[in-house]
Design a protein around this motif. Sequence first.
Motif, PDB file in Angstrom:
ATOM      1  N   ASP A 122       0.829  -1.212   0.000  1.00 20.52           N
ATOM      2  CA  ASP A 122       0.000   0.000   0.000  1.00 20.52           C
ATOM      3  C   ASP A 122       0.866   1.266   0.000  1.00 20.52           C
ATOM      4  O   ASP A 122       0.572   2.239   0.695  1.00 20.52           O
ATOM      5  N   GLY A 123       1.946   1.246  -0.763  1.00 20.93           N
ATOM      6  CA  GLY A 123       2.800   2.409  -0.921  1.00 20.93           C
ATOM      7  C   GLY A 123       3.851   2.603   0.155  1.00 20.93           C
ATOM      8  O   GLY A 123       4.710   3.463   0.051  1.00 20.93           O
ATOM      9  N   LYS A 124       3.818   1.804   1.211  1.00 21.54           N
ATOM     10  CA  LYS A 124       4.773   1.935   2.312  1.00 21.54           C
ATOM     11  C   LYS A 124       5.859   0.864   2.185  1.00 21.54           C
ATOM     12  O   LYS A 124       5.561  -0.331   2.088  1.00 21.54           O
ATOM     13  N   THR A 125       7.111   1.292   2.201  1.00 20.35           N
ATOM     14  CA  THR A 125       8.221   0.344   2.133  1.00 20.35           C
ATOM     15  C   THR A 125       8.273  -0.465   3.421  1.00 20.35           C
ATOM     16  O   THR A 125       8.354   0.104   4.506  1.00 20.35           O
ATOM     17  N   VAL A 126       8.199  -1.789   3.293  1.00 25.75           N
ATOM     18  CA  VAL A 126       8.213  -2.649   4.470  1.00 25.75           C
ATOM     19  C   VAL A 126       9.456  -3.529   4.534  1.00 25.75           C
ATOM     20  O   VAL A 126       9.776  -4.065   5.595  1.00 25.75           O
ATOM     21  N   GLN A 127      10.157  -3.683   3.397  1.00 27.18           N
ATOM     22  CA  GLN A 127      11.364  -4.515   3.403  1.00 27.18           C
ATOM     23  C   GLN A 127      12.241  -4.152   2.210  1.00 27.18           C
ATOM     24  O   GLN A 127      11.733  -3.910   1.118  1.00 27.18           O
ATOM     25  N   THR A 128      13.541  -4.104   2.450  1.00 26.95           N
ATOM     26  CA  THR A 128      14.495  -3.915   1.361  1.00 26.95           C
ATOM     27  C   THR A 128      15.564  -5.002   1.445  1.00 26.95           C
ATOM     28  O   THR A 128      15.872  -5.505   2.526  1.00 26.95           O
ATOM     29  N   VAL A 129      16.093  -5.351   0.287  1.00 24.54           N
ATOM     30  CA  VAL A 129      17.152  -6.349   0.209  1.00 24.54           C
ATOM     31  C   VAL A 129      18.254  -5.783  -0.674  1.00 24.54           C
ATOM     32  O   VAL A 129      18.041  -5.540  -1.860  1.00 24.54           O
ATOM     33  N   ASP A 130      19.414  -5.542  -0.084  1.00 22.71           N
ATOM     34  CA  ASP A 130      20.576  -5.098  -0.849  1.00 22.71           C
ATOM     35  C   ASP A 130      21.218  -6.306  -1.505  1.00 22.71           C
ATOM     36  O   ASP A 130      21.456  -7.327  -0.849  1.00 22.71           O
ATOM     37  N   LEU A 131      21.492  -6.195  -2.792  1.00 22.67           N
ATOM     38  CA  LEU A 131      22.092  -7.286  -3.553  1.00 22.67           C
ATOM     39  C   LEU A 131      23.358  -6.789  -4.243  1.00 22.67           C
ATOM     40  O   LEU A 131      23.347  -6.439  -5.424  1.00 22.67           O
ATOM     41  N   PRO A 132      24.461  -6.736  -3.527  1.00 20.71           N
ATOM     42  CA  PRO A 132      25.706  -6.303  -4.159  1.00 20.71           C
ATOM     43  C   PRO A 132      26.217  -7.378  -5.125  1.00 20.71           C
ATOM     44  O   PRO A 132      25.881  -8.559  -5.003  1.00 20.71           O
ATOM     45  N   ASP A 133      27.018  -6.944  -6.073  1.00 20.11           N
ATOM     46  CA  ASP A 133      27.638  -7.875  -7.004  1.00 20.11           C
ATOM     47  C   ASP A 133      28.581  -8.797  -6.240  1.00 20.11           C
ATOM     48  O   ASP A 133      29.416  -8.335  -5.462  1.00 20.11           O
ATOM     49  N   LEU A 134      28.459 -10.094  -6.437  1.00 20.18           N
ATOM     50  CA  LEU A 134      29.295 -11.052  -5.730  1.00 20.18           C
ATOM     51  C   LEU A 134      30.387 -11.658  -6.606  1.00 20.18           C
ATOM     52  O   LEU A 134      31.432 -12.044  -6.106  1.00 20.18           O
ATOM     53  N   ASP A 135      30.113 -11.761  -7.909  1.00 23.48           N
ATOM     54  CA  ASP A 135      31.062 -12.470  -8.762  1.00 23.48           C
ATOM     55  C   ASP A 135      31.735 -11.618  -9.833  1.00 23.48           C
ATOM     56  O   ASP A 135      32.648 -12.081 -10.502  1.00 23.48           O
ATOM     57  N   GLY A 136      31.292 -10.388 -10.014  1.00 24.10           N
ATOM     58  CA  GLY A 136      31.911  -9.499 -10.997  1.00 24.10           C
ATOM     59  C   GLY A 136      31.718  -9.914 -12.445  1.00 24.10           C
ATOM     60  O   GLY A 136      32.379  -9.389 -13.331  1.00 24.10           O
ATOM     61  N   LYS A 137      30.780 -10.826 -12.722  1.00 25.08           N
ATOM     62  CA  LYS A 137      30.608 -11.347 -14.087  1.00 25.08           C
ATOM     63  C   LYS A 137      29.605 -10.574 -14.928  1.00 25.08           C
ATOM     64  O   LYS A 137      29.620 -10.677 -16.146  1.00 25.08           O
ATOM     65  N   ASN A 138      28.688  -9.839 -14.329  1.00 28.50           N
ATOM     66  CA  ASN A 138      27.680  -9.068 -15.056  1.00 28.50           C
ATOM     67  C   ASN A 138      26.879  -9.954 -16.018  1.00 28.50           C
ATOM     68  O   ASN A 138      26.523  -9.530 -17.108  1.00 28.50           O
ATOM     69  N   GLY A 139      26.605 -11.194 -15.628  1.00 25.88           N
ATOM     70  CA  GLY A 139      25.853 -12.114 -16.472  1.00 25.88           C
ATOM     71  C   GLY A 139      24.561 -12.549 -15.813  1.00 25.88           C
ATOM     72  O   GLY A 139      24.565 -13.020 -14.674  1.00 25.88           O
ATOM     73  N   GLY A 140      23.456 -12.403 -16.521  1.00 24.85           N
ATOM     74  CA  GLY A 140      22.144 -12.757 -15.985  1.00 24.85           C
ATOM     75  C   GLY A 140      21.964 -14.235 -15.709  1.00 24.85           C
ATOM     76  O   GLY A 140      21.123 -14.626 -14.919  1.00 24.85           O
ATOM     77  N   ASN A 141      22.755 -15.095 -16.378  1.00 23.04           N
ATOM     78  CA  ASN A 141      22.643 -16.540 -16.165  1.00 23.04           C
ATOM     79  C   ASN A 141      23.643 -17.067 -15.143  1.00 23.04           C
ATOM     80  O   ASN A 141      23.703 -18.260 -14.892  1.00 23.04           O
ATOM     81  N   SER A 142      24.435 -16.189 -14.587  1.00 24.04           N
ATOM     82  CA  SER A 142      25.431 -16.589 -13.592  1.00 24.04           C
ATOM     83  C   SER A 142      24.730 -17.112 -12.331  1.00 24.04           C
ATOM     84  O   SER A 142      23.718 -16.570 -11.924  1.00 24.04           O
ATOM     85  N   PRO A 143      25.266 -18.149 -11.689  1.00 18.44           N
ATOM     86  CA  PRO A 143      24.660 -18.654 -10.446  1.00 18.44           C
ATOM     87  C   PRO A 143      25.134 -17.857  -9.225  1.00 18.44           C
ATOM     88  O   PRO A 143      25.499 -18.407  -8.201  1.00 18.44           O
ATOM     89  N   GLU A 144      25.094 -16.550  -9.358  1.00 14.28           N
ATOM     90  CA  GLU A 144      25.647 -15.641  -8.345  1.00 14.28           C
ATOM     91  C   GLU A 144      24.883 -15.698  -7.019  1.00 14.28           C
ATOM     92  O   GLU A 144      25.476 -15.777  -5.952  1.00 14.28           O
ATOM     93  N   TYR A 145      23.579 -15.620  -7.076  1.00 17.92           N
ATOM     94  CA  TYR A 145      22.769 -15.665  -5.856  1.00 17.92           C
ATOM     95  C   TYR A 145      22.024 -16.989  -5.741  1.00 17.92           C
ATOM     96  O   TYR A 145      22.117 -17.667  -4.740  1.00 17.92           O
ATOM     97  N   CYS A 146      21.219 -17.315  -6.735  1.00 12.67           N
ATOM     98  CA  CYS A 146      20.403 -18.540  -6.706  1.00 12.67           C
ATOM     99  C   CYS A 146      19.780 -18.709  -5.324  1.00 12.67           C
ATOM    100  O   CYS A 146      19.998 -19.696  -4.623  1.00 12.67           O
ATOM    101  N   ARG A 147      19.001 -17.701  -4.954  1.00  3.92           N
ATOM    102  CA  ARG A 147      18.430 -17.655  -3.610  1.00  3.92           C
ATOM    103  C   ARG A 147      16.998 -17.130  -3.648  1.00  3.92           C
ATOM    104  O   ARG A 147      16.673 -16.225  -4.413  1.00  3.92           O
ATOM    105  N   GLU A 148      16.182 -17.682  -2.782  1.00  4.58           N
ATOM    106  CA  GLU A 148      14.794 -17.253  -2.650  1.00  4.58           C
ATOM    107  C   GLU A 148      14.684 -16.211  -1.545  1.00  4.58           C
ATOM    108  O   GLU A 148      15.234 -16.383  -0.460  1.00  4.58           O
TER     109      GLU A 148
END
Length: 82
Positions: free
Chosen positions: A20-46
């Motif tokens: 309803d327009g109010k921020t309730v949660q944020t998740v910072d996702l810094p680059d972990l592998d430096g590959k800049n590839g969308g198919n990289s298994p960098e996070y693979c996390r729910e």
Amino acid sequence: LAVYVQAVATAGAKLEFRVDGKTVQTVDLPDLDGKNGGNSPEYCREFVFPIPAGRHKVTLDNVGGDWASLTWYEFRGTYAMP
């Protein structure tokens, strides 16, 4: 709301979940592998963002530096008939 993040750009990403327009949660996702590839298994996390009972407008935005590769998202729980 469950979201599966596979990878992020070298500039990283930041998911911002709003109810309803109010921020309730944020998740910072810094680059972990430096590959800049969308198919990289960098996070693979729910990541799970709880939605309170009742009728709500929910949004999930990437407000970070660059893109995030979201493989899937899923609404879970019990739903009321409209």
